[in-house]
Design a protein around this motif. Structure first.
Motif, PDB file in Angstrom:
ATOM      1  N   LEU A 229       0.842  -1.201   0.000  1.00 16.95           N
ATOM      2  CA  LEU A 229       0.000   0.000   0.000  1.00 16.95           C
ATOM      3  C   LEU A 229       0.874   1.247   0.000  1.00 16.95           C
ATOM      4  O   LEU A 229       1.901   1.290   0.672  1.00 16.95           O
ATOM      5  CB  LEU A 229      -0.889   0.013   1.258  1.00 16.95           C
ATOM      6  N   PHE A 230       0.445   2.242  -0.753  1.00 22.73           N
ATOM      7  CA  PHE A 230       1.101   3.547  -0.655  1.00 22.73           C
ATOM      8  C   PHE A 230       0.127   4.621  -1.102  1.00 22.73           C
ATOM      9  O   PHE A 230      -0.625   4.456  -2.065  1.00 22.73           O
ATOM     10  CB  PHE A 230       2.363   3.622  -1.505  1.00 22.73           C
ATOM     11  N   ASP A 232      -0.033   8.971  -1.698  1.00 20.93           N
ATOM     12  CA  ASP A 232       0.505  10.330  -1.734  1.00 20.93           C
ATOM     13  C   ASP A 232      -0.668  11.236  -2.067  1.00 20.93           C
ATOM     14  O   ASP A 232      -1.200  11.184  -3.181  1.00 20.93           O
ATOM     15  CB  ASP A 232       1.606  10.460  -2.788  1.00 20.93           C
ATOM     16  N   ASN A 233      -1.077  12.052  -1.131  1.00 25.69           N
ATOM     17  CA  ASN A 233      -2.313  12.807  -1.299  1.00 25.69           C
ATOM     18  C   ASN A 233      -2.271  13.796  -2.449  1.00 25.69           C
ATOM     19  O   ASN A 233      -3.317  14.238  -2.939  1.00 25.69           O
ATOM     20  CB  ASN A 233      -2.654  13.548   0.000  1.00 25.69           C
ATOM     21  N   GLU A 234      -1.094  14.169  -2.904  1.00 28.48           N
ATOM     22  CA  GLU A 234      -0.989  15.074  -4.053  1.00 28.48           C
ATOM     23  C   GLU A 234      -1.109  14.334  -5.376  1.00 28.48           C
ATOM     24  O   GLU A 234      -1.394  14.947  -6.400  1.00 28.48           O
ATOM     25  CB  GLU A 234       0.350  15.815  -4.015  1.00 28.48           C
ATOM     26  N   ILE A 235      -0.904  13.014  -5.339  1.00 28.76           N
ATOM     27  CA  ILE A 235      -0.811  12.244  -6.582  1.00 28.76           C
ATOM     28  C   ILE A 235      -1.891  11.173  -6.695  1.00 28.76           C
ATOM     29  O   ILE A 235      -2.644  11.115  -7.668  1.00 28.76           O
ATOM     30  CB  ILE A 235       0.573  11.566  -6.696  1.00 28.76           C
ATOM     31  N   GLY A 236      -1.963  10.272  -5.713  1.00 29.16           N
ATOM     32  CA  GLY A 236      -2.898   9.153  -5.772  1.00 29.16           C
ATOM     33  C   GLY A 236      -2.476   8.054  -4.819  1.00 29.16           C
ATOM     34  O   GLY A 236      -1.682   8.267  -3.900  1.00 29.16           O
ATOM     35  N   GLY A 237      -3.008   6.863  -5.038  1.00 31.58           N
ATOM     36  CA  GLY A 237      -2.681   5.741  -4.184  1.00 31.58           C
ATOM     37  C   GLY A 237      -2.705   4.443  -4.959  1.00 31.58           C
ATOM     38  O   GLY A 237      -3.270   4.356  -6.047  1.00 31.58           O
ATOM     39  N   ALA A 238      -2.075   3.414  -4.378  1.00 34.43           N
ATOM     40  CA  ALA A 238      -2.046   2.096  -5.006  1.00 34.43           C
ATOM     41  C   ALA A 238      -2.011   1.033  -3.925  1.00 34.43           C
ATOM     42  O   ALA A 238      -1.516   1.267  -2.821  1.00 34.43           O
ATOM     43  CB  ALA A 238      -0.834   1.956  -5.924  1.00 34.43           C
ATOM     44  N   THR A 239      -2.520  -0.138  -4.257  1.00 37.93           N
ATOM     45  CA  THR A 239      -2.452  -1.283  -3.361  1.00 37.93           C
ATOM     46  C   THR A 239      -2.324  -2.553  -4.189  1.00 37.93           C
ATOM     47  O   THR A 239      -2.644  -2.554  -5.382  1.00 37.93           O
ATOM     48  CB  THR A 239      -3.671  -1.335  -2.414  1.00 37.93           C
ATOM     49  N   ALA A 240      -1.829  -3.603  -3.553  1.00 38.19           N
ATOM     50  CA  ALA A 240      -1.453  -4.801  -4.293  1.00 38.19           C
ATOM     51  C   ALA A 240      -2.075  -6.049  -3.697  1.00 38.19           C
ATOM     52  O   ALA A 240      -2.474  -6.085  -2.530  1.00 38.19           O
ATOM     53  CB  ALA A 240       0.071  -4.945  -4.307  1.00 38.19           C
ATOM     54  N   THR A 241      -2.124  -7.097  -4.507  1.00 35.64           N
ATOM     55  CA  THR A 241      -2.526  -8.421  -4.055  1.00 35.64           C
ATOM     56  C   THR A 241      -1.723  -9.448  -4.836  1.00 35.64           C
ATOM     57  O   THR A 241      -1.270  -9.170  -5.945  1.00 35.64           O
ATOM     58  CB  THR A 241      -4.041  -8.642  -4.273  1.00 35.64           C
ATOM     59  N   GLY A 242      -1.517 -10.610  -4.250  1.00 42.58           N
ATOM     60  CA  GLY A 242      -0.781 -11.649  -4.967  1.00 42.58           C
ATOM     61  C   GLY A 242       0.458 -12.100  -4.223  1.00 42.58           C
ATOM     62  O   GLY A 242       0.529 -12.032  -2.997  1.00 42.58           O
ATOM     63  N   GLN A 243       1.441 -12.553  -4.977  1.00 41.15           N
ATOM     64  CA  GLN A 243       2.686 -13.090  -4.423  1.00 41.15           C
ATOM     65  C   GLN A 243       3.465 -11.967  -3.759  1.00 41.15           C
ATOM     66  O   GLN A 243       4.167 -11.192  -4.402  1.00 41.15           O
ATOM     67  CB  GLN A 243       3.519 -13.728  -5.527  1.00 41.15           C
ATOM     68  N   LEU A 255       5.984   2.221  -6.418  1.00 39.18           N
ATOM     69  CA  LEU A 255       6.337   2.340  -7.831  1.00 39.18           C
ATOM     70  C   LEU A 255       5.145   2.837  -8.644  1.00 39.18           C
ATOM     71  O   LEU A 255       5.286   3.738  -9.488  1.00 39.18           O
ATOM     72  CB  LEU A 255       6.805   0.989  -8.365  1.00 39.18           C
ATOM     73  N   VAL A 256       3.976   2.267  -8.400  1.00 33.14           N
ATOM     74  CA  VAL A 256       2.786   2.683  -9.141  1.00 33.14           C
ATOM     75  C   VAL A 256       2.500   4.164  -8.934  1.00 33.14           C
ATOM     76  O   VAL A 256       2.257   4.907  -9.894  1.00 33.14           O
ATOM     77  CB  VAL A 256       1.561   1.835  -8.720  1.00 33.14           C
ATOM     78  N   VAL A 257       2.557   4.617  -7.692  1.00 34.42           N
ATOM     79  CA  VAL A 257       2.272   6.026  -7.411  1.00 34.42           C
ATOM     80  C   VAL A 257       3.316   6.937  -8.041  1.00 34.42           C
ATOM     81  O   VAL A 257       2.990   8.002  -8.590  1.00 34.42           O
ATOM     82  CB  VAL A 257       2.181   6.269  -5.893  1.00 34.42           C
ATOM     83  N   GLU A 258       4.577   6.530  -8.011  1.00 32.39           N
ATOM     84  CA  GLU A 258       5.616   7.349  -8.636  1.00 32.39           C
ATOM     85  C   GLU A 258       5.445   7.419 -10.150  1.00 32.39           C
ATOM     86  O   GLU A 258       5.710   8.459 -10.773  1.00 32.39           O
ATOM     87  CB  GLU A 258       6.995   6.792  -8.279  1.00 32.39           C
ATOM     88  N   CYS A 270      -0.118   0.665 -13.249  1.00 32.31           N
ATOM     89  CA  CYS A 270      -0.304  -0.708 -12.768  1.00 32.31           C
ATOM     90  C   CYS A 270       0.310  -1.709 -13.747  1.00 32.31           C
ATOM     91  O   CYS A 270       0.948  -2.686 -13.350  1.00 32.31           O
ATOM     92  CB  CYS A 270      -1.780  -1.003 -12.571  1.00 32.31           C
ATOM     93  N   LYS A 271       0.117  -1.464 -15.018  1.00 29.32           N
ATOM     94  CA  LYS A 271       0.659  -2.361 -16.039  1.00 29.32           C
ATOM     95  C   LYS A 271       2.182  -2.385 -15.997  1.00 29.32           C
ATOM     96  O   LYS A 271       2.816  -3.447 -16.062  1.00 29.32           O
ATOM     97  CB  LYS A 271       0.178  -1.928 -17.420  1.00 29.32           C
ATOM     98  N   GLU A 272       2.793  -1.231 -15.872  1.00 26.47           N
ATOM     99  CA  GLU A 272       4.248  -1.172 -15.827  1.00 26.47           C
ATOM    100  C   GLU A 272       4.787  -1.868 -14.580  1.00 26.47           C
ATOM    101  O   GLU A 272       5.819  -2.551 -14.638  1.00 26.47           O
ATOM    102  CB  GLU A 272       4.718   0.275 -15.855  1.00 26.47           C
ATOM    103  N   ALA A 273       4.102  -1.723 -13.450  1.00 28.90           N
ATOM    104  CA  ALA A 273       4.553  -2.384 -12.221  1.00 28.90           C
ATOM    105  C   ALA A 273       4.507  -3.903 -12.369  1.00 28.90           C
ATOM    106  O   ALA A 273       5.401  -4.607 -11.896  1.00 28.90           O
ATOM    107  CB  ALA A 273       3.690  -1.937 -11.047  1.00 28.90           C
ATOM    108  N   VAL A 274       3.474  -4.412 -13.022  1.00 25.75           N
ATOM    109  CA  VAL A 274       3.403  -5.851 -13.285  1.00 25.75           C
ATOM    110  C   VAL A 274       4.512  -6.274 -14.244  1.00 25.75           C
ATOM    111  O   VAL A 274       5.154  -7.308 -14.066  1.00 25.75           O
ATOM    112  CB  VAL A 274       2.014  -6.229 -13.846  1.00 25.75           C
TER     113      VAL A 274
END
Length: 329
Positions: A229-230, A232-243, A255-258, A270-274
């Motif tokens: 989970l991450f 950044d209130n100026e940018i957005g947020g992301a969360t993960a599931t899986g391995q 990474l997703v938020v950056e 999200c696609k790039e992080a995967v």
């Protein structure tokens, strides 16, 4: 419909919020490139991993009444923690190899404050303990017996988290003790949630009982700020599931938020992080990883390795389950 049953069905179509502008493409051959939702300044809004309508509805109740995003995500994921039919989160979760149900969770608010608990036993609502760590201690993370004792001091009741169903399955597993997680089930149904309230503030939460029959002491990405989970209130947020191990290696949610900060849409990020995981892990076909993300304008996205991962979105435009785009078809 329970998530386990949903994941066994393959005939579901991608669903988007029907507002303009809509999906960039609906052609079957273009499906992997579909941007799920594009809606400027859509708030309030809540998004969660997997098909968890009770959780997103609970969070929406908070947001709809003018409540803040932090309260919304806590209330939302608590629904899954208390659901004994969900064997990957909270009470009723599958145990480790020794038969102990151990919980991991974290929470993060719009100001960058965060709290987490790892390897905690006998407490159902790990996310609420994580919030207490954030608000009532100078620390970010408490582990094991320390987290459990802290929870008792804060008034959380001691509960037996191992249900008869999970215990029976564990005893059956012990006959061979073969560790082979099932993609999209034991690999893995973490509940991550992100919300934007009417003030435009973003918060997130993530909670899990971890992989079924894991080694005692194993902790994945879910309670690790920046990985599971991450925000950044100026940018957005992301969360993960899986391995979780693969998500930790790439500090996936950060990474997703950056990437969103650099101009990517939540879908593209999200696609790039995967893709980073796929590039680094030659055994990626044996695992599942999925990300969801939201940016400051309320645009959302999700992406995963294997098909079968979905996520829920609730806003004034509707309450939809969206089948995530995936690397493998």
């Amino acid at each position: 419909m329970q998530r386990r049953n949903f994941l066994k069905k393959s005939g579901l179509t991608t669903v988007g919020l029907l507002s303009a502008p809509v999906l960039t493409s609906c052609k079957t051959e273009d499906r992997k490139e579909v941007s799920t939702i594009v809606q400027a300044s859509l708030k309030p809004i809540v998004i969660a991993t997997w098909n968890v309508p009770n959780s997103t509805a609970k969070a929406w109740q908070v947001l709809e009444k003018g409540g803040n995003a932090l309260d919304a995500v806590e209330a939302g994921v608590k629904m899954e923690e208390a659901d004994v039919n969900n064997q990957s989160v909270g009470k009723g979760g599958r145990p480790d190899r020794d038969g102990n149900v151990t919980l991991d969770a974290c929470i993060m608010d719009s100001k960058g404050n965060c709290g987490a608990v790892v390897y905690m036993q006998n407490i159902t609502h790990a996310v609420s303990v994580a919030r207490k760590v954030m608000e009532d201690t100078p620390h970010v993370m408490l582990a094991g017996k320390g987290a459990e004792q802290f929870a008792y001091e804060k008034g959380f009741p001691k509960e037996n988290l191992l249900t008869e169903k999970s215990k029976t399955e564990w005893l059956e597993w012990k006959k061979e003790a073969k560790y082979a997680p099932v993609i999209n089930i034991e690999n893995h149904d973490t509940i991550g949630m992100l919300a934007i309230d009417e003030n435009g503030d973003i918060s997130g939460a993530c909670t899990t009982s971890g992989m079924a029959y894991k080694m005692a002491g194993r902790v994945g990405d879910s309670p690790v700020i920046g990985s599971g989970l991450f925000v950044d209130n100026e940018i957005g947020g992301a969360t993960a599931t899986g391995q979780g191990e693969e998500i930790v290696k790439t500090v996936g949610s950060f990474l997703v938020v950056e990437l969103i900060r650099q101009g990517r849409s939540p879908q593209e990020a999200c696609k790039e992080a995967v893709n980073r995981i796929i590039k680094n892990d030659p055994n990626y076909k044996d695992i599942q990883v999925g990300y969801i993300a939201i940016n400051k304008n309320g645009e959302t996205g999700g992406y995963c390795i294997h098909p079968g991962f979905s996520y829920r979105v609730y806003s004034e435009k509707g309450h939809d389950n969206i089948e995530s785009n995936s690397y493998l078809s």
